[in-house]
Scaffold this motif. Structure first.
Motif, PDB file in Angstrom:
ATOM      1  N   LEU A  19       0.836  -1.186   0.000  1.00  0.00           N
ATOM      2  CA  LEU A  19       0.000   0.000   0.000  1.00  0.00           C
ATOM      3  C   LEU A  19       0.878   1.245   0.000  1.00  0.00           C
ATOM      4  N   GLY A  20       0.369   2.298  -0.599  1.00  0.00           N
ATOM      5  CA  GLY A  20       1.151   3.521  -0.700  1.00  0.00           C
ATOM      6  C   GLY A  20       0.541   4.683   0.040  1.00  0.00           C
ATOM      7  N   TRP A  21      -0.179   5.543  -0.702  1.00  0.00           N
ATOM      8  CA  TRP A  21      -0.671   6.800  -0.127  1.00  0.00           C
ATOM      9  C   TRP A  21      -2.086   7.085  -0.606  1.00  0.00           C
ATOM     10  N   TYR A  22      -2.834   7.728   0.235  1.00  0.00           N
ATOM     11  CA  TYR A  22      -4.189   8.160  -0.087  1.00  0.00           C
ATOM     12  C   TYR A  22      -4.168   9.641  -0.449  1.00  0.00           C
ATOM     13  N   PHE A  23      -4.945  10.024  -1.475  1.00  0.00           N
ATOM     14  CA  PHE A  23      -5.053  11.436  -1.833  1.00  0.00           C
ATOM     15  C   PHE A  23      -6.519  11.807  -2.003  1.00  0.00           C
ATOM     16  N   ALA A  24      -6.811  13.084  -1.839  1.00  0.00           N
ATOM     17  CA  ALA A  24      -8.176  13.589  -1.974  1.00  0.00           C
ATOM     18  C   ALA A  24      -8.142  15.009  -2.518  1.00  0.00           C
ATOM     19  N   ASP A  25      -9.325  15.524  -2.827  1.00  0.00           N
ATOM     20  CA  ASP A  25      -9.466  16.892  -3.333  1.00  0.00           C
ATOM     21  C   ASP A  25      -8.675  17.119  -4.614  1.00  0.00           C
ATOM     22  N   GLY A  26      -8.428  16.042  -5.367  1.00  0.00           N
ATOM     23  CA  GLY A  26      -7.740  16.171  -6.635  1.00  0.00           C
ATOM     24  C   GLY A  26      -6.270  16.486  -6.536  1.00  0.00           C
ATOM     25  N   ASP A  27      -5.699  16.422  -5.326  1.00  0.00           N
ATOM     26  CA  ASP A  27      -4.308  16.814  -5.124  1.00  0.00           C
ATOM     27  C   ASP A  27      -3.458  15.584  -4.840  1.00  0.00           C
ATOM     28  N   THR A  28      -2.764  15.068  -5.854  1.00  0.00           N
ATOM     29  CA  THR A  28      -1.936  13.878  -5.666  1.00  0.00           C
ATOM     30  C   THR A  28      -0.601  14.186  -5.007  1.00  0.00           C
ATOM     31  N   SER A  29      -0.350  15.463  -4.728  1.00  0.00           N
ATOM     32  CA  SER A  29       0.891  15.822  -4.030  1.00  0.00           C
ATOM     33  C   SER A  29       0.680  15.921  -2.526  1.00  0.00           C
ATOM     34  N   ALA A  30      -0.579  15.970  -2.085  1.00  0.00           N
ATOM     35  CA  ALA A  30      -0.905  16.018  -0.655  1.00  0.00           C
ATOM     36  C   ALA A  30      -1.467  14.653  -0.279  1.00  0.00           C
ATOM     37  N   THR A  31      -0.635  13.800   0.280  1.00  0.00           N
ATOM     38  CA  THR A  31      -1.028  12.411   0.507  1.00  0.00           C
ATOM     39  C   THR A  31      -0.872  12.019   1.974  1.00  0.00           C
ATOM     40  N   VAL A  32      -1.538  10.915   2.330  1.00  0.00           N
ATOM     41  CA  VAL A  32      -1.427  10.316   3.658  1.00  0.00           C
ATOM     42  C   VAL A  32      -1.006   8.868   3.469  1.00  0.00           C
ATOM     43  N   GLU A  33      -0.045   8.413   4.235  1.00  0.00           N
ATOM     44  CA  GLU A  33       0.407   7.028   4.123  1.00  0.00           C
ATOM     45  C   GLU A  33      -0.713   6.058   4.476  1.00  0.00           C
ATOM     46  N   MET A  34      -0.703   4.901   3.810  1.00  0.00           N
ATOM     47  CA  MET A  34      -1.675   3.850   4.084  1.00  0.00           C
ATOM     48  C   MET A  34      -0.955   2.565   4.494  1.00  0.00           C
ATOM     49  N   ALA A  35      -1.616   1.808   5.364  1.00  0.00           N
ATOM     50  CA  ALA A  35      -1.115   0.500   5.777  1.00  0.00           C
ATOM     51  C   ALA A  35      -2.310  -0.365   6.129  1.00  0.00           C
ATOM     52  N   LEU A  36      -2.058  -1.637   6.399  1.00  0.00           N
ATOM     53  CA  LEU A  36      -3.099  -2.561   6.819  1.00  0.00           C
ATOM     54  C   LEU A  36      -2.982  -2.824   8.312  1.00  0.00           C
ATOM     55  N   HIS A  37      -4.132  -3.020   8.972  1.00  0.00           N
ATOM     56  CA  HIS A  37      -4.132  -3.404  10.373  1.00  0.00           C
ATOM     57  C   HIS A  37      -3.220  -4.601  10.593  1.00  0.00           C
ATOM     58  N   ASP A  38      -2.315  -4.474  11.547  1.00  0.00           N
ATOM     59  CA  ASP A  38      -1.475  -5.574  12.023  1.00  0.00           C
ATOM     60  C   ASP A  38      -0.425  -6.049  11.026  1.00  0.00           C
ATOM     61  N   PHE A  39      -0.304  -5.378   9.889  1.00  0.00           N
ATOM     62  CA  PHE A  39       0.725  -5.695   8.912  1.00  0.00           C
ATOM     63  C   PHE A  39       1.831  -4.644   8.959  1.00  0.00           C
ATOM     64  N   PRO A  40       3.073  -5.034   8.737  1.00  0.00           N
ATOM     65  CA  PRO A  40       4.076  -4.028   8.393  1.00  0.00           C
ATOM     66  C   PRO A  40       3.680  -3.328   7.098  1.00  0.00           C
ATOM     67  N   ARG A  41       3.977  -2.052   7.012  1.00  0.00           N
ATOM     68  CA  ARG A  41       3.772  -1.329   5.756  1.00  0.00           C
ATOM     69  C   ARG A  41       4.868  -1.706   4.758  1.00  0.00           C
ATOM     70  N   VAL A  42       6.002  -2.158   5.301  1.00  0.00           N
ATOM     71  CA  VAL A  42       7.223  -2.517   4.568  1.00  0.00           C
ATOM     72  C   VAL A  42       7.867  -1.246   4.023  1.00  0.00           C
ATOM     73  N   GLU A  43       8.705  -0.660   4.857  1.00  0.00           N
ATOM     74  CA  GLU A  43       9.319   0.623   4.549  1.00  0.00           C
ATOM     75  C   GLU A  43      10.828   0.499   4.388  1.00  0.00           C
ATOM     76  N   VAL A  44      11.363   1.337   3.536  1.00  0.00           N
ATOM     77  CA  VAL A  44      12.788   1.320   3.209  1.00  0.00           C
ATOM     78  C   VAL A  44      13.631   1.509   4.472  1.00  0.00           C
ATOM     79  N   GLY A  45      14.670   0.689   4.587  1.00  0.00           N
ATOM     80  CA  GLY A  45      15.577   0.778   5.726  1.00  0.00           C
ATOM     81  C   GLY A  45      15.260  -0.195   6.840  1.00  0.00           C
ATOM     82  N   HIS A  46      14.135  -0.914   6.718  1.00  0.00           N
ATOM     83  CA  HIS A  46      13.744  -1.868   7.766  1.00  0.00           C
ATOM     84  C   HIS A  46      13.885  -3.296   7.267  1.00  0.00           C
ATOM     85  N   GLN A  47      14.039  -4.213   8.232  1.00  0.00           N
ATOM     86  CA  GLN A  47      14.138  -5.630   7.929  1.00  0.00           C
ATOM     87  C   GLN A  47      12.890  -6.359   8.428  1.00  0.00           C
ATOM     88  N   TYR A  48      12.605  -7.487   7.755  1.00  0.00           N
ATOM     89  CA  TYR A  48      11.414  -8.265   8.077  1.00  0.00           C
ATOM     90  C   TYR A  48      11.707  -9.742   7.878  1.00  0.00           C
TER      91      TYR A  48
END
Length: 260
Positions: free
Chosen positions: A126-155
């Motif tokens: 999952l990546g980012w959520y956008f609204a109001d037609g503005d793809t430059s203003a985003t909010v990160e998305m993830a799933l409940h109880d899952f790692p988002r899997v982000e750069v620099g981390h190990q799993y």
């Protein structure tokens, strides 16, 4: 903590590699309380959705039944995907993400696995959520109880190779590596189970272990081995007993849906 409610729904965006769907309602701007409008929950600056596990994934028995390999990976880079034309026209939606993983170590492999463990994996996240037609203003998305899997981390991840699928509607899904579900992706920073990124925030293994003891949750591998290293996990996997009936059922299903 793990929540056992799982709701699968059609999703107009790329889903995580270990889920079969992500619940998405009429997305609304996060600033106006996304939980009220979307079925997504805000945690810090991350929107959390619910997914449907691809396969049973919580216990060591689940892993040795369904996985081909258990691997240690590091997220080394990511790239954003373009939102769909329909989302852009609507002015709201999701920007998907592909995360490049390097496989640092293979901890366990199933005898007779159809493919050797990969050395790299282009993971759909999952990546980012956008609204109001503005793809430059985003909010990160993830799933409940899952790692988002982000750069620099190990799993630690339990993965399986799946053949190309042709369904009854003529839809084609290419052969690919997939995770099992929520329980098969575990934070593993500094070589410690339960330590690192989950749900887009960084958790401490000791704090996670304490919280697991205090709450009524399904005790899976992450809860049982929080704070332990790879040796404890390998011991648990080597001691676990696979479910032959479940394996036979999955083999039959693969044969019925495979394009090959």
């Amino acid at each position: 903590m793990r929540k056992r409610t799982r709701i699968a729904a059609a999703a107009g965006f790329i889903a995580a590699a270990s889920v079969t769907g992500v619940i998405v309602a009429a997305l609304a701007a996060p600033a106006s309380d996304p939980a009220v409008h979307t079925g997504l929950e805000a945690q810090s600056d991350v929107l959390l959705g619910s997914g449907s596990d691809h396969l049973p994934s919580v216990t060591a028995s689940d892993w040795v039944t369904y996985a081909d390999h258990v691997i240690v990976v590091e997220a080394v880079s990511e790239r954003a995907l373009e939102p769909t034309a329909a989302e852009v026209e609507r002015g709201e939606g999701v920007i998907g993400r592909v995360v490049s993983l390097t496989v640092e170590e293979v901890l366990w492999s199933r005898e007779g696995a159809p493919q050797a463990a990969p050395s790299t994996w282009e993971y759909s996240g999952l990546g980012w959520y956008f609204a109001d037609g503005d793809t430059s203003a985003t909010v990160e998305m993830a799933l409940h109880d899952f790692p988002r899997v982000e750069v620099g981390h190990q799993y630690v991840m339990a993965v399986r190779w799946e053949k190309a699928i042709c369904d009854e509607d003529g839809e084609y899904t290419p052969a690919q590596w997939r995770g099992l579900g929520e329980g098969s992706e575990i934070p593993y920073d500094d070589g410690m189970i339960g330590n690192g990124e989950s749900e887009g925030t960084v958790q401490d293994a000791a704090a996670f272990a304490t919280a697991s003891e205090e709450e009524v949750v399904d005790q899976g591998i992450e809860e049982q081995l929080a704070g332990e290293g790879a040796d404890a996990l390998v011991t648990a996997l080597n001691s676990a007993v696979p479910d032959p009936a479940a394996q036979a059922e999955l083999t039959t299903m693969d044969a019925e849906t495979s394009c090959v």
